[in-house]
Motif scaffolding. Structure first.
Motif, mmCIF file in Angstrom:
data_model
loop_
_atom_site.group_PDB
_atom_site.id
_atom_site.type_symbol
_atom_site.label_atom_id
_atom_site.label_comp_id
_atom_site.label_asym_id
_atom_site.label_seq_id
_atom_site.Cartn_x
_atom_site.Cartn_y
_atom_site.Cartn_z
ATOM 1 N N UNK A 294 2.209 -5.937 3.153
ATOM 2 C CA UNK A 294 3.249 -5.208 3.875
ATOM 3 C C UNK A 294 3.361 -3.829 3.230
ATOM 4 N N UNK A 295 4.268 -2.994 3.735
ATOM 5 C CA UNK A 295 4.485 -1.705 3.080
ATOM 6 C C UNK A 295 4.793 -1.899 1.600
ATOM 7 N N UNK A 296 4.187 -1.080 0.755
ATOM 8 C CA UNK A 296 4.343 -1.197 -0.701
ATOM 9 C C UNK A 296 5.332 -0.139 -1.173
ATOM 10 N N UNK A 297 6.456 -0.571 -1.707
ATOM 11 C CA UNK A 297 7.498 0.344 -2.169
ATOM 12 C C UNK A 297 7.353 0.586 -3.664
ATOM 13 N N UNK A 298 7.218 1.846 -4.034
ATOM 14 C CA UNK A 298 7.108 2.241 -5.433
ATOM 15 C C UNK A 298 8.361 3.015 -5.827
ATOM 16 N N UNK A 299 8.932 2.661 -6.975
ATOM 17 C CA UNK A 299 10.116 3.343 -7.484
ATOM 18 C C UNK A 299 9.841 3.800 -8.908
ATOM 19 N N UNK B 275 8.263 6.208 -3.323
ATOM 20 C CA UNK B 275 7.119 6.441 -2.452
ATOM 21 C C UNK B 275 6.745 5.115 -1.772
ATOM 22 N N UNK B 276 6.341 5.192 -0.512
ATOM 23 C CA UNK B 276 5.941 3.996 0.234
ATOM 24 C C UNK B 276 4.485 4.108 0.650
ATOM 25 N N UNK B 277 3.688 3.123 0.240
ATOM 26 C CA UNK B 277 2.292 3.036 0.667
ATOM 27 C C UNK B 277 2.248 2.169 1.925
ATOM 28 N N UNK B 278 1.732 2.678 3.040
ATOM 29 C CA UNK B 278 1.672 1.873 4.266
ATOM 30 C C UNK B 278 0.876 0.584 4.044
ATOM 31 N N UNK C 106 6.473 -5.516 -2.823
ATOM 32 C CA UNK C 106 5.870 -5.712 -1.507
ATOM 33 C C UNK C 106 5.829 -7.200 -1.210
ATOM 34 N N UNK C 107 5.313 -7.539 -0.049
ATOM 35 C CA UNK C 107 5.068 -8.932 0.325
ATOM 36 C C UNK C 107 3.628 -9.024 0.803
ATOM 37 N N UNK C 108 2.969 -10.118 0.438
ATOM 38 C CA UNK C 108 1.559 -10.270 0.785
ATOM 39 C C UNK C 108 1.328 -11.595 1.499
#
Length: 210
Positions: free
Chosen positions: A79-84, A98-101, A145-147
């Motif tokens: 899923x979208x990967x959220x980085x903080x 930042x969000x990695x699609x 994220x969720x995988x």
């Protein structure tokens, strides 16, 4: 005499059936077993902290995120990967996001994402003073994220992936550690328990068949 031969044949058949069933159960467990992808920070650069190329107005953070699917027979759907990002090892106040699609990663594949993020709230004067004195400053990277895992033609349910790591930076503006920094979960590793569960399942099948 004939009865003895018949009994021996039956016992041999049962023994072979039990062994075959045990191996089939083990193979099934190995086929369904999954492992989370490895996430790491390969590069980390903060130009504002570079003593040789310092730019006080450049508050951009550059990084290289590596995602490694080590499974040779299963794919991973992110899923979208959220980085903080945080300044300081124990800080709870984010300085950037930042969000990695989301995307699909094939068997045994590696992927790099090399974006940049504008950070705010960093005590720049104190941080520059620290690296100028030969000290180091710490940032923290959190990933959520969720995988889903692709097994043959179908996907499993979603699994949470929550990992993070501290990144120390010196007067070069770059991370001190030369190798990639693995983002890890705060929860204890479950690999050993998974192995024991698999072995117990196989043992259970053998006992049920005896």
């Amino acid at each position: 005499m004939a009865n003895d031969e018949g009994g021996g044949c039956c016992c041999g058949f049962c023994f072979r059936f039990i062994i075959t069933s045990g191996f089939a159960a083990l193979f099934l467990w190995l086929s369904l077993r999954t492992s989370s992808p490895k996430c790491s920070i390969q590069d980390f650069y903060v130009p504002a902290l570079s003593l040789t190329h310092q730019s006080s107005n450049n508050h951009t953070l550059y990084f290289d995120l590596k995602l490694d699917n080590g499974m040779k027979d299963k794919g991973v759907r992110y899923d979208n990967i959220s980085l903080t990002f945080y300044y300081g090892q124990n800080s709870s106040l984010p300085i950037g996001n930042y969000t990695v699609p989301g995307f699909y990663q094939g068997h045994g594949k590696k992927a790099h994402r090399k974006p940049s993020v504008e950070v705010r709230g960093v005590p720049w004067e104190a941080a520059i003073g620290a690296v100028s004195n030969g000290s180091r400053v710490a940032f923290r990277v959190g990933l959520v994220t969720r995988v889903r895992f692709k097994i043959v033609f179908w996907f499993t349910k979603r699994h949470n992936l929550v990992v993070g790591a501290n990144v120390e930076v010196d007067g070069s503006g770059k991370k001190i550690k030369k190798k990639g920094i693995r983002l890890k979960s705060g929860a204890p590793e479950g690999r050993c328990s998974h192995v024991w569960i698999g072995l117990l399942l196989v043992l259970g099948v053998l006992v049920a068949l005896l």
